[in-house]
Design a protein around this motif. Structure first.
Motif, short mmCIF file in Angstrom:
data_model
loop_
_atom_site.label_atom_id
_atom_site.label_comp_id
_atom_site.label_asym_id
_atom_site.label_seq_id
_atom_site.Cartn_x
_atom_site.Cartn_y
_atom_site.Cartn_z
N ALA A 1 -19.60 12.64 32.06
CA ALA A 1 -18.93 12.88 30.78
C ALA A 1 -18.14 14.19 30.87
N VAL A 2 -16.95 14.20 30.30
CA VAL A 2 -16.14 15.42 30.28
C VAL A 2 -15.77 15.75 28.84
N PRO B 1 -18.54 5.73 36.39
CA PRO B 1 -17.70 5.72 35.19
C PRO B 1 -17.56 7.15 34.65
N ILE B 2 -16.43 7.42 34.03
CA ILE B 2 -16.18 8.74 33.45
C ILE B 2 -15.89 8.57 31.97
N TYR B 3 -16.67 9.26 31.14
CA TYR B 3 -16.51 9.17 29.68
C TYR B 3 -15.72 10.36 29.14
N SER B 4 -14.87 10.08 28.16
CA SER B 4 -14.20 11.12 27.38
C SER B 4 -14.15 10.63 25.94
N THR C 1 -18.76 8.49 19.92
CA THR C 1 -19.53 9.54 19.26
C THR C 1 -20.27 9.03 18.03
N GLN C 2 -19.62 8.18 17.24
CA GLN C 2 -20.24 7.69 16.00
C GLN C 2 -21.47 6.84 16.27
N ILE C 3 -21.54 6.25 17.46
CA ILE C 3 -22.68 5.39 17.81
C ILE C 3 -23.72 6.16 18.61
N TRP C 4 -23.26 6.96 19.58
CA TRP C 4 -24.17 7.59 20.54
C TRP C 4 -24.46 9.06 20.26
N GLY C 5 -23.76 9.67 19.34
CA GLY C 5 -23.91 11.10 19.12
C GLY C 5 -22.92 11.88 19.97
N GLU C 6 -23.09 13.18 20.02
CA GLU C 6 -22.13 14.02 20.71
C GLU C 6 -22.06 13.73 22.21
N ARG D 1 -19.74 23.71 19.57
CA ARG D 1 -19.15 24.78 18.75
C ARG D 1 -18.60 24.29 17.42
N LYS D 2 -19.00 23.10 17.01
CA LYS D 2 -18.47 22.54 15.76
C LYS D 2 -19.11 23.21 14.57
#
Length: 208
Positions: A81-82, A140-143, A195-200, A207-208
């Protein structure tokens, strides 16, 4: 010899007409609700894409498109993940990549002056692809950035960032990243982190 087919992606990472299944697959893999269809000729594919979904589907006809299954309920653990971050106080930005399964940080770059989140996300994806190629890793690479995913697909960072004199290094990195994409191939799947399904995103800087 199999007859060549052409593929229309109406809904995916980057909608358009593709001349190979591999190129089409990159637009729909991991994309929730992706819509696409194959055609026997390029003209037919171009016409269908230009008409759009409403023009392609006849009244009263069942939806003719192939539906990709909805995004999996869980992300692929064996993946990378990036993410990028921009500090609103210092105006500095950075990016990093981590192993999804372990949380191990694989790389961290920055801070860079006068950048943007989209540029950081783009550079992070290209860095991850180069990292995987260098280490012969096909993960696999997630963004979570649709913009960055699109820029990687088109091999062009379509940014409107202005030069400030302090961010010359960033523009150099963007050029290098675009050149890498033009001169290298990769087998890694580029996927959207839901994000809405898996979280951050595991690479999030918190830093949100």
């Amino acid at each position: 010899m199999a007859k060549k087919k052409f593929y229309v992606v109406w809904k995916g990472v980057m909608p358009g007409v593709y001349h190979s299944w591999d190129d089409c697959k990159r637009q729909i893999d991991g994309y929730a609700g992706a819509l696409y269809k194959s055609f026997e000729s390029e003209n037919a594919a171009l016409t269908a894409f230009q008409k759009g979904l409403s023009g392609f589907q006849k009244k009263g006809e069942a939806h003719p498109l192939i539906h990709v299954e909805k995004t999996a309920s869980k992300p692929i653990k064996e993946s990378i993940a990036v993410d990028g971050a921009w500090n609103t106080k210092t105006l500095e930005s950075e990016y990093r990549g981590v192993e999804v399964k372990t949380g191990k940080q694989l790389f961290l770059k920055g801070p860079y002056a006068d950048g943007t989140n989209n540029i950081m996300e783009f550079l992070a994806l290209v860095h991850a692809l180069a990292y995987c190629k260098r280490h012969q890793i096909n993960l696999p690479i997630y963004s979570d950035s649709m913009t960055a995913l699109k820029w990687v697909r088109t091999k062009k960072a379509n940014t409107k960032l202005a030069s400030t004199g302090r961010n010359d290094e960033l523009f150099e990195l963007i050029v290098r990243a675009e050149e890498w994409l033009k001169n290298n191939s990769y087998a890694n799947k580029l996927l959207k982190w839901e994000t809405q399904i898996w979280g951050e995103n595991p690479a999030d800087f918190g830093r949100k």
